[in-house]
Design an enzyme around this catalytic site. Sequence first.
Site, PDB file in Angstrom:
ATOM      1  N   ASN A   1       0.847  -1.185  -0.071  1.00  0.00           N
ATOM      2  CA  ASN A   1       0.234  -0.082  -0.023  1.00  0.00           C
ATOM      3  C   ASN A   1       0.912   1.186  -0.125  1.00  0.00           C
ATOM      4  OD1 ASN A   1      -1.806   1.996   0.512  1.00  0.00           O
ATOM      5  ND2 ASN A   1      -2.296   1.462   2.766  1.00  0.00           N
ATOM      6  N   TRP A   2       1.159   1.876  -1.349  1.00  0.00           N
ATOM      7  CA  TRP A   2       2.012   2.922  -1.306  1.00  0.00           C
ATOM      8  C   TRP A   2       1.395   4.313  -0.692  1.00  0.00           C
ATOM      9  CZ3 TRP A   2       3.947   2.332  -7.305  1.00  0.00           C
ATOM     10  CH2 TRP A   2       4.667   1.328  -7.075  1.00  0.00           C
ATOM     11  N   LYS A   3       0.097   4.233  -0.148  1.00  0.00           N
ATOM     12  CA  LYS A   3      -0.537   5.501   0.152  1.00  0.00           C
ATOM     13  C   LYS A   3      -0.102   6.690  -0.616  1.00  0.00           C
ATOM     14  CE  LYS A   3      -0.044   3.195   4.648  1.00  0.00           C
ATOM     15  NZ  LYS A   3      -0.013   3.394   6.241  1.00  0.00           N
TER      16      LYS A   3
ATOM     17  N   HIS B   1      -9.667   0.862   4.959  1.00  0.00           N
ATOM     18  CA  HIS B   1      -8.244   1.124   5.370  1.00  0.00           C
ATOM     19  C   HIS B   1      -8.491   2.338   6.757  1.00  0.00           C
ATOM     20  CE1 HIS B   1      -4.117   2.589   6.401  1.00  0.00           C
ATOM     21  NE2 HIS B   1      -3.791   1.390   5.837  1.00  0.00           N
TER      22      HIS B   1
ATOM     23  N   GLU C   1      -6.654   4.727   7.658  1.00  0.00           N
ATOM     24  CA  GLU C   1      -6.735   6.163   7.414  1.00  0.00           C
ATOM     25  C   GLU C   1      -8.049   6.488   6.907  1.00  0.00           C
ATOM     26  OE1 GLU C   1      -2.873   5.261   5.287  1.00  0.00           O
ATOM     27  OE2 GLU C   1      -2.040   5.061   7.294  1.00  0.00           O
TER      28      GLU C   1
ATOM     29  N   GLU D   1      -5.502  -4.752  10.555  1.00  0.00           N
ATOM     30  CA  GLU D   1      -4.340  -3.915  10.968  1.00  0.00           C
ATOM     31  C   GLU D   1      -4.602  -3.176  12.170  1.00  0.00           C
ATOM     32  OE1 GLU D   1      -2.390  -2.657   6.973  1.00  0.00           O
ATOM     33  OE2 GLU D   1      -4.356  -1.507   6.860  1.00  0.00           O
TER      34      GLU D   1
ATOM     35  N   GLY E   1       2.233   2.248  10.740  1.00  0.00           N
ATOM     36  CA  GLY E   1       3.171   3.331  10.572  1.00  0.00           C
ATOM     37  C   GLY E   1       3.862   3.875  11.773  1.00  0.00           C
TER      38      GLY E   1
ATOM     39  N   SER F   1       3.244  -1.891  10.447  1.00  0.00           N
ATOM     40  CA  SER F   1       4.876  -1.871  10.801  1.00  0.00           C
ATOM     41  C   SER F   1       5.341  -3.138  10.320  1.00  0.00           C
ATOM     42  CB  SER F   1       5.177  -1.464  12.154  1.00  0.00           C
ATOM     43  OG  SER F   1       4.713  -0.124  12.360  1.00  0.00           O
TER      44      SER F   1
ATOM     45  N   GLY G   1       2.987  -1.073   4.357  1.00  0.00           N
ATOM     46  CA  GLY G   1       2.911   0.309   3.927  1.00  0.00           C
ATOM     47  C   GLY G   1       4.321   0.859   3.646  1.00  0.00           C
ATOM     48  N   GLY G   2       4.900   1.282   4.657  1.00  0.00           N
ATOM     49  CA  GLY G   2       6.290   2.254   4.643  1.00  0.00           C
ATOM     50  C   GLY G   2       7.377   1.391   3.902  1.00  0.00           C
TER      51      GLY G   2
HETATM   52  P1  PGA Z   1       2.857   0.263   7.580  1.00  0.00           P
HETATM   53  O1  PGA Z   1       1.512   0.580   7.049  1.00  0.00           O
HETATM   54  O2  PGA Z   1       3.449  -0.861   7.318  1.00  0.00           O
HETATM   55  O3  PGA Z   1       3.536   1.534   7.226  1.00  0.00           O
HETATM   56  O4  PGA Z   1       2.560   0.334   9.152  1.00  0.00           O
HETATM   57  C1  PGA Z   1       0.385  -0.604   7.017  1.00  0.00           C
HETATM   58  C2  PGA Z   1      -0.902  -0.204   6.116  1.00  0.00           C
HETATM   59  O5  PGA Z   1      -1.395   1.092   6.761  1.00  0.00           O
HETATM   60  O6  PGA Z   1      -1.629  -0.747   5.349  1.00  0.00           O
END
Ligand code: PGA
Length: 250
Positions: A9-11, A94, A96, A166, A172, A212, A233-234
Amino acid sequence: MRKPFVAGNWKMNTCADEAVALARAIADAAPKEGVDLAVCPPFVYLRSVAKALDGAWVALGAQNMYFEPAGAFTGDISGAMLKDVGCRYVILGHSERRHVFGESDELVGKKVIAALAAGLDPILCVGELIEEREAGKTMEVVERQVRAGLAGVGADGIGRITIAYEPVWAIGTGKTATPAQAQEVHAAIRALLATMYNETAAAAMRIQYGGSVKPQNAKELFSQTDIDGGLIGGASLKAESFIAIAEAAL
Ligand code: PGA
């Protein structure tokens, strides 16, 4: 036996050139069997990433969509549009989207129905806030989100869904749920699915962990009985770390 599924997930990250370069680097070096892979770039780069992935094993996904098929919904994107540019998957609900943009359980459920109708395979995200975990409400929250997210999904659609657990406090933040904490929730989600559908559907459902995930912790998380890969994500923004995580799922 469920095949693991690792999605990036590149956000709201990358620029046009970086998106294409990242997709190419992943497609070149990612494992070609034993794990399903997807990358989910921002909407504006879907088309160019689709071209970069052409013929590759890695699938394309989007990070969100609206439930209406077309019309006066300024700034939004339909499932048909995502399908049109080559998406197979779409991330829905998600944390967010839920917590920054205020998406309700009900809205997420409508999006899941619309995604299936558009021929997309939804990745339905669920997870509790830290206050909810500390109040002992983790399963209550996750159950509510799973039930609402799948409210319109019948026996015919359930096989196309992936659930991503999640915990919001792990996204994050560098704080990962321990493998045991994650496994506990994954097993509970699977038990819930068995009551909502049946044992076969529950046993076949892929439940990703997200929050994470890094090359250093992926193997231990993915080796838990009910964890079937991850939503990253990251660490999905660098080909090297995303590939290392994909390899950890083999
Ligand atoms: P993260 O994000 O790996 O940066 O914690 C995961 C996600 O939000 O899908």
